[in-house]
Design a protein around this motif. Sequence first.
Motif, PDB file in Angstrom:
ATOM      1  N   UNK A   7       2.072  32.054 115.545  1.00 28.82           N
ATOM      2  CA  UNK A   7       1.821  31.010 116.540  1.00 28.82           C
ATOM      3  C   UNK A   7       2.412  29.670 116.105  1.00 28.82           C
ATOM      4  N   UNK A   8       2.277  29.354 114.821  1.00 25.65           N
ATOM      5  CA  UNK A   8       2.843  28.095 114.326  1.00 25.65           C
ATOM      6  C   UNK A   8       4.364  28.119 114.418  1.00 25.65           C
ATOM      7  N   UNK A   9       4.960  29.275 114.092  1.00 20.89           N
ATOM      8  CA  UNK A   9       6.418  29.386 114.190  1.00 20.89           C
ATOM      9  C   UNK A   9       6.880  29.242 115.631  1.00 20.89           C
ATOM     10  N   UNK A  10       6.148  29.867 116.557  1.00 17.75           N
ATOM     11  CA  UNK A  10       6.502  29.726 117.970  1.00 17.75           C
ATOM     12  C   UNK A  10       6.372  28.279 118.428  1.00 17.75           C
ATOM     13  N   UNK A  11       5.319  27.613 118.019  1.00 20.15           N
ATOM     14  CA  UNK A  11       5.155  26.215 118.378  1.00 20.15           C
ATOM     15  C   UNK A  11       6.174  25.308 117.705  1.00 20.15           C
ATOM     16  N   UNK A  46      -2.898  22.946 115.524  1.00 20.98           N
ATOM     17  CA  UNK A  46      -4.354  22.835 115.574  1.00 20.98           C
ATOM     18  C   UNK A  46      -4.940  23.758 116.641  1.00 20.98           C
ATOM     19  N   UNK A  47      -4.263  23.833 117.792  1.00 17.47           N
ATOM     20  CA  UNK A  47      -4.740  24.738 118.845  1.00 17.47           C
ATOM     21  C   UNK A  47      -4.664  26.191 118.388  1.00 17.47           C
ATOM     22  N   UNK A  48      -3.597  26.535 117.667  1.00 19.80           N
ATOM     23  CA  UNK A  48      -3.455  27.905 117.154  1.00 19.80           C
ATOM     24  C   UNK A  48      -4.544  28.208 116.137  1.00 19.80           C
ATOM     25  N   UNK A  49      -4.824  27.252 115.245  1.00 17.25           N
ATOM     26  CA  UNK A  49      -5.872  27.463 114.248  1.00 17.25           C
ATOM     27  C   UNK A  49      -7.220  27.671 114.916  1.00 17.25           C
ATOM     28  N   UNK A  90      -0.097  27.902 127.647  1.00 14.04           N
ATOM     29  CA  UNK A  90      -0.737  26.789 128.355  1.00 14.04           C
ATOM     30  C   UNK A  90      -0.720  25.513 127.520  1.00 14.04           C
ATOM     31  N   UNK A  91      -1.018  25.680 126.224  1.00 15.13           N
ATOM     32  CA  UNK A  91      -0.999  24.500 125.353  1.00 15.13           C
ATOM     33  C   UNK A  91       0.401  23.930 125.213  1.00 15.13           C
ATOM     34  N   UNK A  92       1.391  24.842 125.124  1.00 14.91           N
ATOM     35  CA  UNK A  92       2.777  24.396 124.951  1.00 14.91           C
ATOM     36  C   UNK A  92       3.287  23.690 126.201  1.00 14.91           C
ATOM     37  N   UNK A  93       3.184  24.357 127.344  1.00 18.38           N
ATOM     38  CA  UNK A  93       3.701  23.783 128.579  1.00 18.38           C
ATOM     39  C   UNK A  93       2.895  22.576 129.015  1.00 18.38           C
ATOM     40  N   UNK A  94       1.586  22.662 128.851  1.00 18.21           N
ATOM     41  CA  UNK A  94       0.754  21.532 129.238  1.00 18.21           C
ATOM     42  C   UNK A  94       1.028  20.307 128.403  1.00 18.21           C
ATOM     43  N   UNK A 138      -7.742  28.802 117.941  1.00 19.73           N
ATOM     44  CA  UNK A 138      -7.726  30.104 118.589  1.00 19.73           C
ATOM     45  C   UNK A 138      -7.939  31.249 117.623  1.00 19.73           C
ATOM     46  N   UNK A 139      -7.305  31.164 116.454  1.00 15.58           N
ATOM     47  CA  UNK A 139      -7.481  32.220 115.447  1.00 15.58           C
ATOM     48  C   UNK A 139      -8.925  32.258 114.966  1.00 15.58           C
ATOM     49  N   UNK A 140      -9.521  31.086 114.737  1.00 15.24           N
ATOM     50  CA  UNK A 140     -10.913  31.057 114.280  1.00 15.24           C
ATOM     51  C   UNK A 140     -11.846  31.658 115.322  1.00 15.24           C
ATOM     52  N   UNK A 141     -11.616  31.338 116.584  1.00 17.46           N
ATOM     53  CA  UNK A 141     -12.439  31.919 117.648  1.00 17.46           C
ATOM     54  C   UNK A 141     -12.225  33.433 117.709  1.00 17.46           C
ATOM     55  N   UNK A 142     -10.974  33.870 117.549  1.00 15.74           N
ATOM     56  CA  UNK A 142     -10.702  35.302 117.559  1.00 15.74           C
ATOM     57  C   UNK A 142     -11.396  36.033 116.428  1.00 15.74           C
ATOM     58  N   UNK A 143     -11.428  35.431 115.235  1.00 13.99           N
ATOM     59  CA  UNK A 143     -12.130  36.047 114.106  1.00 13.99           C
ATOM     60  C   UNK A 143     -13.623  36.162 114.407  1.00 13.99           C
ATOM     61  N   UNK A 144     -14.184  35.097 114.980  1.00 12.72           N
ATOM     62  CA  UNK A 144     -15.600  35.164 115.344  1.00 12.72           C
ATOM     63  C   UNK A 144     -15.889  36.252 116.359  1.00 12.72           C
ATOM     64  N   UNK A 145     -15.005  36.392 117.349  1.00 14.26           N
ATOM     65  CA  UNK A 145     -15.193  37.451 118.349  1.00 14.26           C
ATOM     66  C   UNK A 145     -15.072  38.820 117.708  1.00 14.26           C
ATOM     67  N   UNK A 146     -14.119  38.980 116.784  1.00 17.48           N
ATOM     68  CA  UNK A 146     -13.938  40.273 116.117  1.00 17.48           C
ATOM     69  C   UNK A 146     -15.188  40.664 115.325  1.00 17.48           C
TER      70      UNK A 146
END
Length: 267
Positions: A253-257, A196-199, A161-165, A201-209
């Motif tokens: 994610x950074x490599x994909x972006x 920045x969006x990937x970072x 979504x971030x990429x295409x948007x 997302x990763x931070x939110x994922x760590x918090x959820x974990x």
Amino acid sequence: MVDFAMTGMPGVLRPAQPTDTQPVPVLADPQTAASAGPGGRIALTVDDLPVIARVVGVLSRFPTIPPGSAGFIIADEPTLAAALDAQLPGQGRPDELWIGTAHLVGLRAALGSGALAQLDSSFRVDIDHQLRDAPVARGVLGTLIAATALSAVLAVVGLLAALLGGVRDGRVESDLQEQGVGPRGLQAELRVRLALASLLGVMVGVGIAVLLTRLAVASVSAAGAVADPSPPVVTVVPWAALAAWSAGTFAVLVLAGWLAPRGSVAR
């Protein structure tokens, strides 16, 4: 000069031993340590033989000792054996052995045949399997796996979504082009936004974990799978593994972006 006492007890003729004058250092539970005398000295009876010990440390719990025990004392095996053998040779022989080995199959085979088959044995790996196969453990593990899979799917959807948007938003590109930014600058700006969006997302994922880990421990405690567990159930977050997975996910994610926008902003 050698004196003999007619007590009917076996006599021992030996040189002086360090344990004759120095107490055996031991570790004890808080209640036992509190009952020690001056200098931490405490009189023990081990296999009907008196032993003078000194408490040098306090432990709140110790493996294999049930929570309802009256107390415990831990001593160095060679030192305690020497103190017992000094009074009655052979009395210090141990009757329990803990073995750490990487050759578990060979150890099982040795304990299952010959004279060693008479010994009682238990294996930590078997106990771990029993705990992992418990219904509560399987339920919690399944919940965490499902949550992990869902998080991965959401991360991929968020990246797309971030990429295409970002690529389809012509207003951002037009504004940058009016400021004199060329195709390379547009690519760099898009990559930075994706990083920045990937970072985030990763931070939110760590918090959820971390939150899921704490909720899993709370659910196990609330389910009452283990009544009054000792040691108590606590939350242990594997920060090293979590950091490694987070760094790897962020790198992917950074490599994909970085690769995706190469032809996206070209005119």
